[in-house]
Structures are given as structure tokens and as C-alpha cells.
Design a protein around this motif. Structure first.
Motif, PDB file in Angstrom:
ATOM      1  N   LYS A 106       0.872  -1.170   0.000  1.00 15.04           N
ATOM      2  CA  LYS A 106       0.000   0.000   0.000  1.00 15.04           C
ATOM      3  C   LYS A 106       0.910   1.221   0.000  1.00 15.04           C
ATOM      4  O   LYS A 106       1.741   1.371   0.875  1.00 15.04           O
ATOM      5  CB  LYS A 106      -0.907  -0.019   1.230  1.00 15.04           C
ATOM      6  CG  LYS A 106      -1.936   1.058   1.241  1.00 15.04           C
ATOM      7  CD  LYS A 106      -2.852   0.941   2.451  1.00 15.04           C
ATOM      8  CE  LYS A 106      -3.825   2.096   2.410  1.00 15.04           C
ATOM      9  NZ  LYS A 106      -4.381   2.382   3.699  1.00 15.04           N
ATOM     10  N   TYR A 110      -0.479   2.210   6.470  1.00 13.14           N
ATOM     11  CA  TYR A 110      -1.405   1.079   6.597  1.00 13.14           C
ATOM     12  C   TYR A 110      -2.237   1.175   7.865  1.00 13.14           C
ATOM     13  O   TYR A 110      -3.406   0.811   7.890  1.00 13.14           O
ATOM     14  CB  TYR A 110      -0.599  -0.223   6.595  1.00 13.14           C
ATOM     15  CG  TYR A 110      -1.422  -1.476   6.608  1.00 13.14           C
ATOM     16  CD1 TYR A 110      -2.318  -1.748   5.588  1.00 13.14           C
ATOM     17  CD2 TYR A 110      -1.284  -2.404   7.628  1.00 13.14           C
ATOM     18  CE1 TYR A 110      -3.063  -2.915   5.586  1.00 13.14           C
ATOM     19  CE2 TYR A 110      -2.009  -3.575   7.635  1.00 13.14           C
ATOM     20  CZ  TYR A 110      -2.907  -3.829   6.604  1.00 13.14           C
ATOM     21  OH  TYR A 110      -3.637  -4.985   6.608  1.00 13.14           O
ATOM     22  N   LEU A 179      -6.877  -6.381   1.219  1.00 14.13           N
ATOM     23  CA  LEU A 179      -5.757  -6.186   0.276  1.00 14.13           C
ATOM     24  C   LEU A 179      -5.929  -7.023  -0.970  1.00 14.13           C
ATOM     25  O   LEU A 179      -6.445  -8.076  -0.971  1.00 14.13           O
ATOM     26  CB  LEU A 179      -4.420  -6.536   0.950  1.00 14.13           C
ATOM     27  CG  LEU A 179      -3.983  -5.605   2.069  1.00 14.13           C
ATOM     28  CD1 LEU A 179      -2.738  -6.156   2.740  1.00 14.13           C
ATOM     29  CD2 LEU A 179      -3.705  -4.211   1.544  1.00 14.13           C
TER      30      LEU A 179
END
Length: 179
Positions: A106, A110, A179
Motif C-alpha cells: 500500500k 497502513y 488487500l
């Protein structure tokens, strides 16, 4: 200003509502009010960074059993003056687990967590403003155990609650499914 990059990251990050949202606000205020926020010599607290490291198949997370705190955590630690929190998280993962080859999953923060560290010897109780990043191990690598941990291992996400069931850890487990 040394804090600008972190402030920009914090402003673009959208936390979960509730507890993490409150910690996000506290972290922004702390960083803005404390030019030395990356230094552990700031006795009221300081910014730390950690890595939530997933296995190649994203079904396991790398946790270490912290020697001093006698609990399982993701690898992480003090910035010691370095404002590049992502780089600090990567360095801490490598130093504490031996895992070096990581892919950032990412391109932003996070998770954020603010937690109180109890007083220890000459160091008063203080807060850690932990900036967390999610990584995936790129290839098979050997896990190493350093002096800060009793054990390091891959834990199936479905079993993390048996090792550490705090809201802080379980929030990252929940986020992993997205995710």
C-alpha cells in the motif's frame, strides 16, 4: 521542514472510524507540535515505525515475540531522528527478523497506533506514535532472531488472536482481508 513528509502522509491517510481515527488526530497534533518528534530523547513520546509483513500468499504474518515486553508484535522501532518512516519500518523488519526483500503493498500508511510505554529504569512512561506499513515478502528468506526477541515466526492470519488479540493487532488482521 523535517516533519513535512510525515504530515503530508498523515493528512492523506484515512483511518478506520473510532479508536484509530482518534489516534490519527493525536498523531497529527503531536508531530505538528514537536519538532523533535523523531527523537527518542523527547521524553513525552516519539514517532516509531513498524512493518506488517505478509507471506507470499498473504495468508500469514511475520510476528516476533518481544523479549522485554513478553508479547508478540510486528517488527518495528524508533526512528532515531530519521523522518523517513517507511525506510525506518523496512530497516526494523530487517534488523529484527532478517527479512530484507519486501514489496510495499500500500503506497501510504497502513495503520496508526498510539500506545503508552511503561516507565523503565531512567526512562519515564511515554507514548509511541507508531506509523505502520504493510509489506509482502518477495522471495523465500531465512528468518533470523536477534537479541530483542525470543522468537520470530510466520503466523496464519486466522490464528493471530491466539498470539496477541489486542485491538491494535486485530485491526491490522481485518485490514489484511481488504488487500
Amino acid at each position: 521542514m523535517i516533519r513535512d513528509r510525515l504530515i503530508a502522509l498523515l493528512k492523506t491517510y484515512i483511518p478506520e472510524t473510532g479508536e484509530e481515527e482518534q489516534m490519527h488526530r493525536e498523531t497529527i497534533a503531536f508531530v505538528k507540535e514537536n519538532p523533535e518528534c523523531f527523537e527518542r530523547t523527547l521524553l513525552i513520546g516519539h514517532v516509531t515505525a513498524s512493518g506488517w509483513v505478509l507471506s507470499a500468499n498473504k495468508n500469514e504474518v511475520l510476528l516476533m515475540h518481544h523479549r522485554k515486553l513478553d508479547r508478540w508484535f510486528q517488527p518495528g522501532g524508533h526512528c532515531d531522528g530519521d523522518p523517513d518512516v517507511e525506510a525506518v519500518a523496512r530497516k526494523e523488519v530487517w534488523e529484527e527478523t532478517g527479512i530484507q526483500h519486501l514489496e510495499l503493498l500500500k503506497r501510504s500508511i497502513y495503520d496508526i497506533d498510539v500506545h503508552l510505554i511503561p516507565a523503565n529504569n531512567d526512562i519515564p512512561a511515554h507514548h509511541h506514535y507508531d506509523i505502520r506499513f504493510v509489506f509482502q515478502m518477495i522471495d523465500e528468506q531465512t528468518i533470523l532472531i536477534n537479541s530483542e526477541s525470543r522468537d520470530v515466526r510466520w503466523i496464519p492470519l486466522a490464528e493471530v488472536h491466539h498470539f496477541h488479540d489486542s485491538e491494535s493487532i486485530m485491526r491490522m488482521v481485518r485490514k489484511t482481508s481488504a488487500l
